[in-house]
Design a protein around this motif. Structure first.
Motif, PDB file in Angstrom:
ATOM      1  N   HIS A  43       3.082  18.591  65.537  1.00 10.08           N
ATOM      2  CA  HIS A  43       1.822  18.189  65.872  1.00 10.08           C
ATOM      3  C   HIS A  43       1.926  16.924  65.948  1.00 10.08           C
ATOM      4  O   HIS A  43       1.081  16.233  66.597  1.00 10.08           O
ATOM      5  CB  HIS A  43       1.260  18.245  64.545  1.00 10.08           C
ATOM      6  N   TYR A  44       3.025  16.273  65.575  1.00  9.52           N
ATOM      7  CA  TYR A  44       3.810  14.855  65.416  1.00  9.52           C
ATOM      8  C   TYR A  44       4.466  14.293  66.410  1.00  9.52           C
ATOM      9  O   TYR A  44       5.771  13.869  65.451  1.00  9.52           O
ATOM     10  CB  TYR A  44       3.414  13.551  64.367  1.00  9.52           C
ATOM     11  N   PRO A  45       4.794  14.470  67.719  1.00  8.36           N
ATOM     12  CA  PRO A  45       5.976  14.482  68.413  1.00  8.36           C
ATOM     13  C   PRO A  45       7.169  12.988  68.296  1.00  8.36           C
ATOM     14  O   PRO A  45       8.097  13.148  68.239  1.00  8.36           O
ATOM     15  CB  PRO A  45       5.839  14.269  69.706  1.00  8.36           C
ATOM     16  N   SER A  46       6.320  11.926  67.888  1.00  4.26           N
ATOM     17  CA  SER A  46       6.479  10.169  67.983  1.00  4.26           C
ATOM     18  C   SER A  46       7.707  10.928  66.533  1.00  4.26           C
ATOM     19  O   SER A  46       8.244   9.208  66.254  1.00  4.26           O
ATOM     20  CB  SER A  46       5.382   9.378  68.235  1.00  4.26           C
ATOM     21  N   TRP A  47       7.236  10.891  65.541  1.00  3.80           N
ATOM     22  CA  TRP A  47       7.494  11.311  64.369  1.00  3.80           C
ATOM     23  C   TRP A  47       8.631  11.875  63.992  1.00  3.80           C
ATOM     24  O   TRP A  47       9.398  13.192  64.310  1.00  3.80           O
ATOM     25  CB  TRP A  47       6.574  11.872  63.474  1.00  3.80           C
ATOM     26  N   ASP A  48      10.122  11.900  63.532  1.00  2.00           N
ATOM     27  CA  ASP A  48      10.974  12.336  63.064  1.00  2.00           C
ATOM     28  C   ASP A  48      11.105  11.529  61.918  1.00  2.00           C
ATOM     29  O   ASP A  48      11.250  10.215  61.138  1.00  2.00           O
ATOM     30  CB  ASP A  48      12.289  12.628  63.973  1.00  2.00           C
ATOM     31  N   ILE A  49      12.551  12.481  61.006  1.00  4.94           N
ATOM     32  CA  ILE A  49      13.052  12.069  59.500  1.00  4.94           C
ATOM     33  C   ILE A  49      14.230  10.506  60.640  1.00  4.94           C
ATOM     34  O   ILE A  49      14.913  10.442  61.642  1.00  4.94           O
ATOM     35  CB  ILE A  49      14.538  12.177  58.918  1.00  4.94           C
ATOM     36  N   THR A  50      14.542   9.063  59.719  1.00  4.17           N
ATOM     37  CA  THR A  50      15.328   8.355  60.036  1.00  4.17           C
ATOM     38  C   THR A  50      15.961   7.934  59.350  1.00  4.17           C
ATOM     39  O   THR A  50      17.187   6.860  59.601  1.00  4.17           O
ATOM     40  CB  THR A  50      14.212   6.400  60.757  1.00  4.17           C
ATOM     41  N   GLN A  51      16.099   8.616  57.394  1.00  2.84           N
ATOM     42  CA  GLN A  51      16.707   7.832  56.760  1.00  2.84           C
ATOM     43  C   GLN A  51      17.809   8.813  56.591  1.00  2.84           C
ATOM     44  O   GLN A  51      16.843  10.473  55.898  1.00  2.84           O
ATOM     45  CB  GLN A  51      15.898   7.253  55.146  1.00  2.84           C
ATOM     46  N   SER A  52      18.801   8.829  56.760  1.00  2.00           N
ATOM     47  CA  SER A  52      19.850   9.538  56.317  1.00  2.00           C
ATOM     48  C   SER A  52      19.971   9.987  54.805  1.00  2.00           C
ATOM     49  O   SER A  52      19.879   8.803  54.022  1.00  2.00           O
ATOM     50  CB  SER A  52      20.782   9.529  56.861  1.00  2.00           C
ATOM     51  N   LEU A  53      20.323  10.723  54.612  1.00  2.20           N
ATOM     52  CA  LEU A  53      20.209  11.060  53.004  1.00  2.20           C
ATOM     53  C   LEU A  53      21.387   9.827  52.449  1.00  2.20           C
ATOM     54  O   LEU A  53      21.067   9.153  51.243  1.00  2.20           O
ATOM     55  CB  LEU A  53      21.014  13.065  52.766  1.00  2.20           C
ATOM     56  N   GLU A  54      22.288   9.719  53.208  1.00  2.08           N
ATOM     57  CA  GLU A  54      24.179   8.904  52.806  1.00  2.08           C
ATOM     58  C   GLU A  54      23.537   7.429  52.591  1.00  2.08           C
ATOM     59  O   GLU A  54      23.490   6.468  51.659  1.00  2.08           O
ATOM     60  CB  GLU A  54      24.847   8.600  54.006  1.00  2.08           C
ATOM     61  N   SER A  55      22.296   7.056  53.960  1.00  4.72           N
ATOM     62  CA  SER A  55      21.776   5.932  54.104  1.00  4.72           C
ATOM     63  C   SER A  55      21.031   5.797  52.044  1.00  4.72           C
ATOM     64  O   SER A  55      20.525   4.676  51.910  1.00  4.72           O
ATOM     65  CB  SER A  55      21.485   5.406  55.062  1.00  4.72           C
ATOM     66  N   THR A  56      19.933   6.576  52.554  1.00  3.74           N
ATOM     67  CA  THR A  56      18.957   6.595  51.531  1.00  3.74           C
ATOM     68  C   THR A  56      19.975   6.358  49.847  1.00  3.74           C
ATOM     69  O   THR A  56      19.745   5.481  49.471  1.00  3.74           O
ATOM     70  CB  THR A  56      18.500   8.398  51.533  1.00  3.74           C
ATOM     71  N   MET A  57      20.932   6.786  49.455  1.00  2.01           N
ATOM     72  CA  MET A  57      21.441   6.780  48.545  1.00  2.01           C
ATOM     73  C   MET A  57      22.223   5.543  48.533  1.00  2.01           C
ATOM     74  O   MET A  57      21.762   4.984  47.329  1.00  2.01           O
ATOM     75  CB  MET A  57      22.424   8.066  48.184  1.00  2.01           C
ATOM     76  N   THR A  58      22.648   5.556  49.480  1.00  2.71           N
ATOM     77  CA  THR A  58      23.356   3.873  49.752  1.00  2.71           C
ATOM     78  C   THR A  58      22.051   2.752  48.741  1.00  2.71           C
ATOM     79  O   THR A  58      22.746   2.129  48.106  1.00  2.71           O
ATOM     80  CB  THR A  58      24.717   3.357  50.825  1.00  2.71           C
ATOM     81  N   GLN A  59      21.111   2.695  49.457  1.00  5.96           N
ATOM     82  CA  GLN A  59      19.736   2.051  49.143  1.00  5.96           C
ATOM     83  C   GLN A  59      19.706   1.929  47.758  1.00  5.96           C
ATOM     84  O   GLN A  59      19.336   1.253  47.307  1.00  5.96           O
ATOM     85  CB  GLN A  59      18.653   2.298  50.363  1.00  5.96           C
TER      86      GLN A  59
END
Ligand code: NAD
Length: 359
Positions: free
Chosen positions: A328-344
């Motif tokens: 439905h929203y092809p311009s959207w996707d996940i940009t933040q990986s799990l590793e990066s999120t946990m680092t933050q």
């Protein structure tokens, strides 16, 4: 008269609400109204206090207006929505914990179900063309996902049925399973939000969240999986694992990717829609795997205790099928990986704890 678009965010001091405030103010130029009464501190005690986040928004966002209001206050909500007439409403205020709900069934239902109805009806009366984005939860599926045949891998459970190789789709049944009282009050809200879309043609949608996470969560034992897990690691506190051998799987999505999806929906709303908004298989992790990642990031061993009894109605393996959102929203996707999120999350706790040292 100013043509600036206005956004009303309920639960604006919480994880998702605050991210939405920042994203829509900074990236999209909205005038942002936040609504929060720090009820999280009532639900979870001082560790759940979100006033620090409210102050952060007031300091950092130009024109941010905070409204100290309870979504259960029907007359107050009607009045505020009539006065602000927001061009967009994002509803994230909730009692968010399934374990907590059993102790406070009235507060839980009044907040999650009746509070949502208050918001919907206020919007119908004052600004029925405004997109209304509701944060729902994957707990609306109850424990039905546990009926999918599973296979046990070394550090996690996974679906054995190839029909779920991409995760749980929006067509999954929400009926005839154990939801917890929280899941049941969220089902009531979810169906009501859909109804205001279908019956009144208001551009509403339900986002059935997996584990939503990010650096601005006030994680507590009963709510905020990765945030709380990292906090335990940093403080050398024992993390309690409830059943399923610690191999239970959650999909994790960064609050920024949640806000980005909301923006995509608002730009082209489809009334009454439902999306499973999670991190998908790529961002899924078991508790044991999350321990390993946390240990790698902080260099500290994760202390934990194992208890055989699982949490009532808890999912053994859950990850969202993201294909409908992407279609439905092809311009959207996940940009933040799990590793990066946990680092933050690690960095945020380190910073926050040094600003507000432990008492
Ligand atoms: N965090 C997750 O893992 C997760 C997963 C699935 C769904 N959700 C849903 O997403 C939404 C947001 O979750 P979150 O993690 O940001 O929660 P949060 O607790 O961090 O934020 C919710 C905010 O709402 C406020 N609030 C609660 N009751 C209120 C009331 N009666 N009046 C006014 N304000 C009130 C709280 O003070 C808090 O600041 C909720 O609807 C939750 O059920 C969250």
């Amino acid at each position: 008269m100013s043509m600036q678009k206005t956004l009303l965010v309920t639960g604006s001091s919480g994880l998702i609400g605050s991210e939405v405030c920042v994203y829509f103010s900074r990236e999209l130029g909205y005038k942002v109204h936040g609504l929060d009464n720090n009820q999280r501190a009532v639900f979870f005690g001082p560790q759940g206090d979100t006033r620090w986040n409210q102050r952060r928004l007031a300091e950092q966002l130009a024109g941010f207006e905070h409204h100290e209001l309870d979504i259960r206050d029907r007359a107050g909500i009607q009045e505020l929505v009539r006065r602000v007439r927001p061009t967009v409403v994002v509803h994230t205020a909730a009692q968010p914990s399934h374990d907590r709900a059993a102790d406070i069934p009235f507060d839980d239902f009044d907040t999650n179900a009746a509070g949502t109805l208050n918001m919907l009806e206020a919007v119908r009366r004052a600004c029925p063309d405004s997109p209304f984005v509701h944060m729902s939860t994957n707990k609306v599926y109850g424990d039905s996902p546990n009926r999918i045949p599973l296979r046990e891998l070394e550090s996690r459970w996974d679906y054995a049925d190839p029909a779920y190789a991409n995760g749980i789709p929006e067509t999954f049944t929400i009926d005839q399973s154990k939801h917890s009282l929280f899941g049941a009050s969220k089902v009531a809200a979810d169906v009501m939000v859909q109804e205001y879309g279908r019956y009144f043609n208001i551009p509403t949608c339900c986002l059935r969240g997996g584990c939503l996470t990010g650096p601005n969560h006030s994680g507590v034992e009963l709510h905020g999986f990765l945030s709380y897990l990292v906090k335990c690691n940093l403080e050398g506190r024992t993390y309690k694992v409830f059943g399923y051998k610690g191999k239970q799987v959650r999909d994790n999505i960064h609050s920024l990717d949640v806000a980005r999806f909301m923006a995509a929906y608002i730009a082209a709303p489809r009334p009454g829609e439902v999306y499973n908004l999670g991190g998908g298989k790529a961002n899924s992790v078991s508790i044991l795997e999350a321990f390993k990642i946390a240990e790698g990031l902080t260099g500290r061993p994760q202390e934990y205790a194992y208890q055989e009894q699982n949490r009532s109605g808890d999912h053994i393996c859950y990850y969202s099928d993201l294909r409908k959102m992407r279609a439905h929203y092809p311009s959207w996707d996940i940009t933040q990986s799990l590793e990066s999120t946990m680092t933050q999350i690690v960095e945020a706790w380190q910073e926050r704890e040094s600003i507000a040292p432990r008492r």
